[in-house]
Design an enzyme around this catalytic site. Structure first.
Site, mmCIF file in Angstrom:
data_model
loop_
_atom_site.group_PDB
_atom_site.id
_atom_site.type_symbol
_atom_site.label_atom_id
_atom_site.label_comp_id
_atom_site.label_asym_id
_atom_site.label_seq_id
_atom_site.Cartn_x
_atom_site.Cartn_y
_atom_site.Cartn_z
ATOM 1 N N CYS A 1 1.044 -0.991 6.214
ATOM 2 C CA CYS A 1 1.750 -0.464 5.035
ATOM 3 C C CYS A 1 2.960 0.389 5.435
ATOM 4 O O CYS A 1 4.007 0.334 4.790
ATOM 5 C CB CYS A 1 0.815 0.315 4.118
ATOM 6 N N HIS B 1 -1.924 5.968 2.517
ATOM 7 C CA HIS B 1 -1.129 4.760 2.280
ATOM 8 C C HIS B 1 0.344 5.130 2.148
ATOM 9 O O HIS B 1 0.678 6.196 1.644
ATOM 10 C CB HIS B 1 -1.621 4.094 0.982
ATOM 11 N N ASP C 1 3.830 -1.332 -4.066
ATOM 12 C CA ASP C 1 2.786 -1.333 -3.033
ATOM 13 C C ASP C 1 2.868 -2.629 -2.226
ATOM 14 O O ASP C 1 2.785 -3.719 -2.786
ATOM 15 C CB ASP C 1 1.422 -1.205 -3.731
#
Lengths: 231, 231
Positions: free
Chosen positions: B68, B175, B193
């Protein structure tokens, strides 16, 4: 016969010549330009961006220069929430180009791209119903526009196209892309081009896109097509 | 210390348990849902989606569950049109996760993710100026909101955040994501995302995001941060 080698074709780069993107031709308006943003807003208010959101959620860069067909299909499969039924990266089931090797080895597709027949075979092999329409000399611009108008107002189906980049004054030739939206009063269509290392997403006139679809493919000698996916 | 292992953490999947995405919690509104589309339109008309277009043009799925941070950085580098000065796939110069190996081998990042320090090092090593702000117990929601409000009205800089997924009732924990836009009257922020195999892009309340940034990271014991990139 390979269809999607476009990123290599018509740009005889020497072994040493490399590029950071290509200038977008005047026929195309960049998605993130000031004008592109205005077009987007007007198109959104017109109701013809319904098709945009699911596709934009899965917009991606093709992993290889010859993968425009594969990556377009991966976008559609993930946008329409098809469960591949097999693991991409544990513990996730998800579509990735590397998993679409049902008819041609990935190594071959990396070099040669895929044909339209292979494109359709892989789509149907992965639970997509397809409707194929050739755009030949008997095709009607009005009928093509009507399809664009209809399917940009919903998000259950997705339109993908193959077209000639050279007719758009872009480098390369035969190319696959999904359609992201439509601006009615300016008659512009949004192309979510997966070759993002080369061109950004862009708006272009429906009539020019139609012309680019009427051009016969240099490699296969066939007319371009568009495909409608229905889950 | 790894920071971005979130896709593995807090979801002790057995060797045989696999998933097709995860249900988006009620605190988040999916980008392509009917409500999400309405929010998008209102946010667009408010002028707080200026930051959206360049990022949306480079929105991507992280190539590995632990990527991520890397994929968020790749999105930013390509969105802000940084020329990497090296070839990704001949003849194209372009950023890809595999090229961000300046401080940790890719194989290690695949397993362990990256720390915030490595994230910043790689950004600055690739011509991005960064401004780092910790969101600790002295931080102000109003100041955080003011930054979101300001930088969603322009597209020269990009905001990226680290936050705790668990505070959002999502599976996983620490994240990284870029901020895509802001809806002023509903005080919602759009998160692009990159773990798209798990959650779609979503809108969520700024106050909840702020809370998710105040949580200390499970692995590093540090507060979450947000980073502003300026080319």
């Amino acid at each position: 016969m390979a269809h999607v080698l476009d990123e290599f074709i018509s740009q005889p780069a020497s072994d040493t010549e490399v590029f950071y993107k290509r200038p977008l031709p005047d026929s195309c308006i960049a998605f993130s330009s000031k004008e592109g943003k205005t077009i987007f807003e007007e198109a959104l208010l017109s109701g013809h961006m319904e098709s945009y959101f699911k596709l934009a959620s899965q917009f991606r860069t093709q992993d290889e220069p010859a993968f425009c067909g594969l990556s377009t299909l991966v976008m559609v499969l993930n946008a329409l929430e098809i469960d591949p039924g097999k693991v991409w990266r544990r513990p996730w089931r998800w579509y990735h180009e590397s998993m679409l090797n049902c008819c041609v080895p990935i190594a071959v597709m990396e070099k040669e791209g895929i044909t339209m027949d292979q494109f359709i075979f892989m789509a149907e092999n992965n639970c997509l119903e397809t409707r194929l329409t050739y755009v030949d000399e008997t095709a009607s611009l009005e009928a093509f526009r009507a399809v664009i108008q209809k399917y940009t107002k919903q998000d259950e189906s997705v339109i993908t196209l193959s077209y000639s980049r050279s007719v758009l004054s872009q480098t390369g030739d035969g190319h696959f892309s999904p359609v992201g939206g439509y601006h009615p009063s300016r008659d512009l269509v949004l192309i979510l081009d997966t070759a993002r290392f080369k061109y950004p997403p862009y708006w272009l006139p429906v009539s020019l896109l139609f012309e680019a679809m009427q051009a016969k493919d240099n490699l296969t000698g066939k007319y371009q097509k568009f495909i409608l996916y229905v889950t």
